[in-house]
Design an enzyme around this catalytic site. Structure first.
Site, mmCIF file in Angstrom:
data_model
loop_
_atom_site.group_PDB
_atom_site.id
_atom_site.type_symbol
_atom_site.label_atom_id
_atom_site.label_comp_id
_atom_site.label_asym_id
_atom_site.label_seq_id
_atom_site.Cartn_x
_atom_site.Cartn_y
_atom_site.Cartn_z
ATOM 1 N N ARG A 51 0.860 -1.191 0.000
ATOM 2 C CA ARG A 51 0.000 0.000 0.000
ATOM 3 C C ARG A 51 0.896 1.241 0.000
ATOM 4 O O ARG A 51 0.682 2.191 -0.724
ATOM 5 C CB ARG A 51 -0.966 0.010 1.191
ATOM 6 C CG ARG A 51 -1.712 1.336 1.322
ATOM 7 C CD ARG A 51 -3.002 1.306 2.158
ATOM 8 N NE ARG A 51 -3.008 0.383 3.261
ATOM 9 C CZ ARG A 51 -2.295 0.516 4.394
ATOM 10 N NH1 ARG A 51 -1.520 1.565 4.581
ATOM 11 N NH2 ARG A 51 -2.365 -0.401 5.338
ATOM 12 N N TYR A 103 -15.791 16.981 -16.159
ATOM 13 C CA TYR A 103 -16.126 15.557 -16.140
ATOM 14 C C TYR A 103 -17.215 15.297 -15.081
ATOM 15 O O TYR A 103 -17.093 15.726 -13.931
ATOM 16 C CB TYR A 103 -14.857 14.760 -15.818
ATOM 17 C CG TYR A 103 -15.077 13.283 -15.750
ATOM 18 C CD1 TYR A 103 -15.336 12.541 -16.900
ATOM 19 C CD2 TYR A 103 -15.051 12.613 -14.534
ATOM 20 C CE1 TYR A 103 -15.559 11.191 -16.832
ATOM 21 C CE2 TYR A 103 -15.266 11.244 -14.470
ATOM 22 C CZ TYR A 103 -15.515 10.535 -15.621
ATOM 23 O OH TYR A 103 -15.735 9.196 -15.552
ATOM 24 N N ASP A 175 -6.754 19.065 -14.790
ATOM 25 C CA ASP A 175 -7.068 17.706 -15.219
ATOM 26 C C ASP A 175 -6.603 17.611 -16.679
ATOM 27 O O ASP A 175 -7.213 18.188 -17.566
ATOM 28 C CB ASP A 175 -8.581 17.470 -15.080
ATOM 29 C CG ASP A 175 -9.018 16.070 -15.513
ATOM 30 O OD1 ASP A 175 -8.283 15.432 -16.285
ATOM 31 O OD2 ASP A 175 -10.111 15.641 -15.090
ATOM 32 N N LYS A 200 -7.625 6.590 -19.723
ATOM 33 C CA LYS A 200 -7.927 7.104 -21.058
ATOM 34 C C LYS A 200 -6.687 7.009 -21.967
ATOM 35 O O LYS A 200 -6.184 5.943 -22.170
ATOM 36 C CB LYS A 200 -8.470 8.529 -20.932
ATOM 37 C CG LYS A 200 -9.500 8.704 -19.797
ATOM 38 C CD LYS A 200 -10.793 7.925 -20.033
ATOM 39 C CE LYS A 200 -11.682 7.844 -18.788
ATOM 40 N NZ LYS A 200 -12.050 9.106 -18.176
HETATM 41 C C1 LIG Z 1 -12.465 9.550 -16.947
HETATM 42 C C2 LIG Z 1 -12.133 10.884 -16.446
HETATM 43 C C3 LIG Z 1 -11.940 11.128 -15.080
HETATM 44 C C4 LIG Z 1 -12.118 10.042 -14.038
HETATM 45 O O1 LIG Z 1 -11.203 9.005 -14.159
HETATM 46 P P1 LIG Z 1 -11.529 7.477 -13.830
HETATM 47 O O2 LIG Z 1 -10.262 6.779 -14.213
HETATM 48 O O3 LIG Z 1 -12.712 7.068 -14.649
HETATM 49 O O4 LIG Z 1 -11.834 7.394 -12.378
HETATM 50 C C5 LIG Z 1 -11.606 12.409 -14.689
HETATM 51 N N1 LIG Z 1 -11.471 13.411 -15.584
HETATM 52 C C6 LIG Z 1 -11.646 13.213 -16.903
HETATM 53 C C7 LIG Z 1 -11.486 14.363 -17.852
HETATM 54 C C8 LIG Z 1 -11.993 11.951 -17.382
HETATM 55 O O5 LIG Z 1 -12.194 11.768 -18.698
#
Ligand SMILES: *Cc1c(COP(=O)(O)O)cnc(C)c1O
Length: 386
Positions: A51, A103, A175, A200
């Site tokens: 962890r 998001y 982000d 992604k």
């Molecule tokens: C998918 C996404 C998230 C969240 O990520 P997860 O891996 O699904 O928890 C946050 N911000 C953006 C822009 C995203 O496309």
């Protein structure tokens, strides 16, 4: 040659990665272990419990830190878990200013979990900075920006935002999931923290859910490591390995995503059944000049709406595709299509959604790396059925 000086594409493949010291394995081994031998109590080789730290995860964390030109990388079990860890650096009473077309899962985490603990969120358009300056109070501790935004592909000027944040002593978080460090590096533009959903583009093959935070500040990193270990939303070694493997081709994939995205954006813009196309590469996109200056290219994400704005037409179109797959998520090698109103943005109230432009016929595409002719034929065929 010092590895810190490598160029970006070389860093994707080499930064933080050394042949395994025990076997010479070129690819980072999957250290599928929860614990580590100690020669006497407290004496170990840098790892005590997975962890707290795991060698496969560590290599990925160091690689990500290098890609974003940061100093520290921290990986989590999902993008949302990474955001959650960052929110835990705040105190009740603190305020956060966020983009309004962000998001959906981030919005849900902010409003349904963290508001309950006394953190206040304000959602604004960050396209012009006057609104931002008005929203800032003495209690504002964090600015949360997404650029390009989801799903409207608005572009926010990270450098301008960071100047405001720095002047007021506010932490700026970007982000960077849509852009990836191949296209845009927010820390270089003055942001304090970069957040990624590794699920992604960075993972890139739709086979893993993971997230990351990258920063430069020692004190903030210390807080985040404490939270990562104390709250425990870590990722496993197998998933860390998959993301490391995905990263090695990030540049090649994103180049093709951008090429295909541009071709499709231009095709749709000319189509008589399409009302509007949202893609930062168009010269008439409101912040095209900022996209051009802060990004290397315009990305593989775009949205479009249909003439008449009927949800039924959008649904019919999406179920007629043969190459585009109707699914949530984005950034994988395969092309995906989604309907933000019912899928990713269902958690956002209708008025808030529509004021940001997320209308009933809006369709979002994550353009993959297939042959462009097949993608355009698929769109042509589906649009001809309306
Ligand atoms: C998918 C996404 C998230 C969240 O990520 P997860 O891996 O699904 O928890 C946050 N911000 C953006 C822009 C995203 O496309």
């Amino acid at each position: 040659m010092a590895k810190g000086k490598l160029r970006f594409n070389t860093k994707l493949i080499h930064a933080g990665i050394e042949p395994d010291p025990t076997t010479g394995a070129v690819m980072t081994p999957i250290y599928q272990t929860s614990t580590y031998h100690q020669s006497s109590p407290g004496i170990h080789k840098g790892f005590e419990y997975s962890r707290t730290g795991n060698p496969t995860r560590k290599v990925l964390e160091n690689n990500l830190a290098a890609l974003e030109n940061g100093k520290y990388g921290l990986c989590f079990g999902s993008g949302i878990a990474a955001i959650d860890a960052l929110m835990k650096t705040l105190e009740p009473g603190d305020e956060v200013i966020s983009t309004n077309d962000l998001y959906g899962g981030s919005y849900r985490l902010f409003t349904k979990i963290y508001e309950k603990f006394g953190i206040k969120f304000t959602f604004i358009s960050m396209r012009d900075l006057q609104t931002l300056e008005k929203a800032i109070s003495e209690k504002t501790k964090m600015i949360w920006a997404e650029t390009p935004t989801n799903p409207m592909m608005n572009i926010i000027d990270i450098k301008a935002l960071s100047e405001v944040a720095k002047e007021k002593g506010i932490t700026l978080v970007v982000d960077n999931t849509f852009a990836t460090p191949y296209l845009q590096r927010p820390l270089d533009l003055g942001a304090d923290v970069v957040m990624h959903s590794l699920t992604k583009y960075i993972g890139g093959h739709s086979d893993v859910v993971m997230g990351a935070l990258i920063c430069k500040d020692d004190k903030l990193a210390e807080k985040l490591y404490f939270i990562q270990n104390s709250s425990g939303a870590i990722c496993g070694p197998m998933d860390s390995f998959l993301v490391l493997r995905g990263i090695k081709t990030l540049h090649l994939r994103v180049q093709r995503h951008c090429e295909n995205g541009a071709r499709i954006a231009k095709y749709l813009k000319e189509h008589p059944k399409v009302e509007a196309v949202y893609w930062p590469g168009f010269e008439d996109h409101p912040n095209h000049h900022i996209a051009k200056s802060q990004m290397k290219d315009f990305g593989g994400m775009l949205s479009f709406s249909l003439k008449g704005n009927h949800k039924e037409d959008a649904f019919k179109l999406m179920s007629s595709f043969e190459v585009f797959t109707l699914a949530e998520s984005l950034g994988g090698v395969e092309s995906l299509v989604c309907h933000p109103v019912t899928m990713t943005h269902a958690a956002i109230p209708k008025e808030e959604r529509e004021s940001a432009g997320v209308v009933d016929s809006l369709i979002r595409l994550s353009v993959g790396v297939e042959d462009i002719e097949d993608l355009i034929e698929d769109l042509e065929n589906a649009l001809s059925k309306l």
